[in-house]
Design a protein around this motif. Sequence first.
Motif, PDB file in Angstrom:
ATOM      1  N   HIS A 151      46.645  43.898  50.958  1.00  8.55           N
ATOM      2  CA  HIS A 151      47.818  44.014  50.090  1.00  8.55           C
ATOM      3  C   HIS A 151      48.091  42.634  49.483  1.00  8.55           C
ATOM      4  CE1 HIS A 151      52.433  45.121  49.850  1.00  8.55           C
ATOM      5  NE2 HIS A 151      51.972  44.615  48.711  1.00  8.55           N
ATOM      6  N   HIS A 153      50.504  40.508  46.569  1.00  5.60           N
ATOM      7  CA  HIS A 153      51.661  40.509  45.676  1.00  5.60           C
ATOM      8  C   HIS A 153      51.565  39.347  44.704  1.00  5.60           C
ATOM      9  CE1 HIS A 153      55.834  38.954  44.793  1.00  5.60           C
ATOM     10  NE2 HIS A 153      55.875  40.142  44.231  1.00  5.60           N
ATOM     11  N   SER A 157      47.963  39.017  44.522  1.00 10.13           N
ATOM     12  CA  SER A 157      47.214  40.193  44.062  1.00 10.13           C
ATOM     13  C   SER A 157      45.839  39.802  43.533  1.00 10.13           C
ATOM     14  CB  SER A 157      48.003  40.942  42.979  1.00 10.13           C
ATOM     15  OG  SER A 157      47.969  40.267  41.726  1.00 10.13           O
ATOM     16  N   ALA A 160      43.785  39.450  46.659  1.00  8.73           N
ATOM     17  CA  ALA A 160      43.405  40.780  47.139  1.00  8.73           C
ATOM     18  C   ALA A 160      42.314  41.376  46.258  1.00  8.73           C
ATOM     19  CB  ALA A 160      44.628  41.695  47.163  1.00  8.73           C
ATOM     20  N   GLY A 161      42.426  41.188  44.953  1.00 14.25           N
ATOM     21  CA  GLY A 161      41.406  41.681  44.040  1.00 14.25           C
ATOM     22  C   GLY A 161      40.065  41.010  44.264  1.00 14.25           C
ATOM     23  N   LEU A 172      43.370  49.292  49.296  1.00 20.14           N
ATOM     24  CA  LEU A 172      43.841  48.133  48.520  1.00 20.14           C
ATOM     25  C   LEU A 172      45.218  48.437  47.961  1.00 20.14           C
ATOM     26  CD1 LEU A 172      43.220  45.384  47.061  1.00 20.14           C
ATOM     27  CD2 LEU A 172      42.238  46.747  45.203  1.00 20.14           C
ATOM     28  N   LEU A 174      47.858  46.636  45.272  1.00 22.71           N
ATOM     29  CA  LEU A 174      48.117  45.579  44.289  1.00 22.71           C
ATOM     30  C   LEU A 174      49.553  45.719  43.803  1.00 22.71           C
ATOM     31  CD1 LEU A 174      44.803  45.602  42.184  1.00 22.71           C
ATOM     32  CD2 LEU A 174      45.444  44.071  44.061  1.00 22.71           C
ATOM     33  N   GLU A 175      50.356  44.713  44.115  1.00 26.83           N
ATOM     34  CA  GLU A 175      51.788  44.731  43.782  1.00 26.83           C
ATOM     35  C   GLU A 175      52.103  43.624  42.787  1.00 26.83           C
ATOM     36  OE1 GLU A 175      56.111  43.914  45.976  1.00 26.83           O
ATOM     37  OE2 GLU A 175      54.246  43.915  47.155  1.00 26.83           O
ATOM     38  N   SER A 177      50.993  42.885  39.830  1.00 27.10           N
ATOM     39  CA  SER A 177      49.787  42.230  39.337  1.00 27.10           C
ATOM     40  C   SER A 177      49.734  42.314  37.812  1.00 27.10           C
ATOM     41  CB  SER A 177      48.546  42.891  39.952  1.00 27.10           C
ATOM     42  OG  SER A 177      47.388  42.127  39.684  1.00 27.10           O
ATOM     43  N   ASN A 214      42.914  41.155  37.173  1.00 26.48           N
ATOM     44  CA  ASN A 214      42.422  42.288  37.957  1.00 26.48           C
ATOM     45  C   ASN A 214      41.874  43.431  37.115  1.00 26.48           C
ATOM     46  OD1 ASN A 214      42.523  41.611  40.709  1.00 26.48           O
ATOM     47  ND2 ASN A 214      44.748  41.841  40.755  1.00 26.48           N
ATOM     48  N   VAL A 225      43.318  52.970  46.170  1.00 19.51           N
ATOM     49  CA  VAL A 225      44.174  51.872  45.733  1.00 19.51           C
ATOM     50  C   VAL A 225      45.574  52.392  45.420  1.00 19.51           C
ATOM     51  CG1 VAL A 225      43.337  52.128  43.349  1.00 19.51           C
ATOM     52  CG2 VAL A 225      44.434  49.992  44.047  1.00 19.51           C
ATOM     53  N   PHE A 227      48.941  51.020  43.393  1.00 21.11           N
ATOM     54  CA  PHE A 227      49.538  50.027  42.505  1.00 21.11           C
ATOM     55  C   PHE A 227      51.055  50.127  42.632  1.00 21.11           C
ATOM     56  CE2 PHE A 227      45.495  51.200  40.515  1.00 21.11           C
ATOM     57  CZ  PHE A 227      44.905  49.954  40.352  1.00 21.11           C
TER      58      PHE A 227
END
Length: 292
Positions: A151, A153, A157, A160-161, A172, A174-175, A177, A214, A225, A227
């Motif tokens: 995760h 942020h 993000s 994480a990507g 996954l 993605l916050e 992003s 990303n 994933v 989002f």
Amino acid sequence: MQLVRRLCSLWLVVSLSACTWQVREDNIVIPRAAPSADLAALRAQLPAYRIEETRIAAADGAQLYSLRFLRSDAVATVLYFGGNGYTVAKHAATSAKAYAEAPVNFVLVDHRGYGASTGTASLEALLADATTVYDSLRKDRELGAMPLIVHGHSLGSFMAGQVAAARRLDGLILESSVTSFDDWGAYMRSRQKLWARILVRRVAPAGALAGKGNQQVVAALDEPVLFVAGENDTATPPRFAEALYQATPQPAERKRLLIVPARDHTNAADSPEFRRALAGFLAEQVRPRPAG
């Protein structure tokens, strides 16, 4: 939000002298040191967890400060990369609220040069560290045996990507992003007054920021994933999450988009909506890892 205010304050100076504003790495990566977490206070506040403090060695010898929040009923582990203002000591309790209702362990890490981690911060180093941290958890006898979700942020993000691009994840998140720094720069320009937009015709990422984002990562995703974006986020508005969702070639049942009402850039995960989405994501997408 602090980053947005800083960039907006720089805008006037730059707009008087150039037609292109180059967003540099030091506009995005702004390290801040902090002490390690108060373990006694966290353990008193979060008795459901076994909280362990550790350090993860980066390739260049930097020591990355980390806390592990472990629970006996965990079915998965979440590795969390925070945004530019995130330090474990300051934000661990808030992160715990986001995961309190989910049967998961979660692991927090200070970026190099941030919090109690050593090393010199740069975007490339942070991205490389993310994979190092992931690999260390995957090799861990307790945590590596169960599904491992990453995760990230905001700034996290991209980390994480990076891990999703380099490794096959179990899930996954993605916050807050963005698709790319180019798209984000164009958005930041669009927020300015007309006279400033006339003087500054283009906002372009420079150096390590060029080509980063990303958009390319999600185009090749092979893991489920989620989002997440806050409805009122003015730093990375929901349209970026929507664009990433649309660019993900996963079938609808393997990807989710959550726009959290009345939340902004910093608190979308601190919401009942996120906790419900996380529970569904775990139940529907995250599968136990094969034995052995």
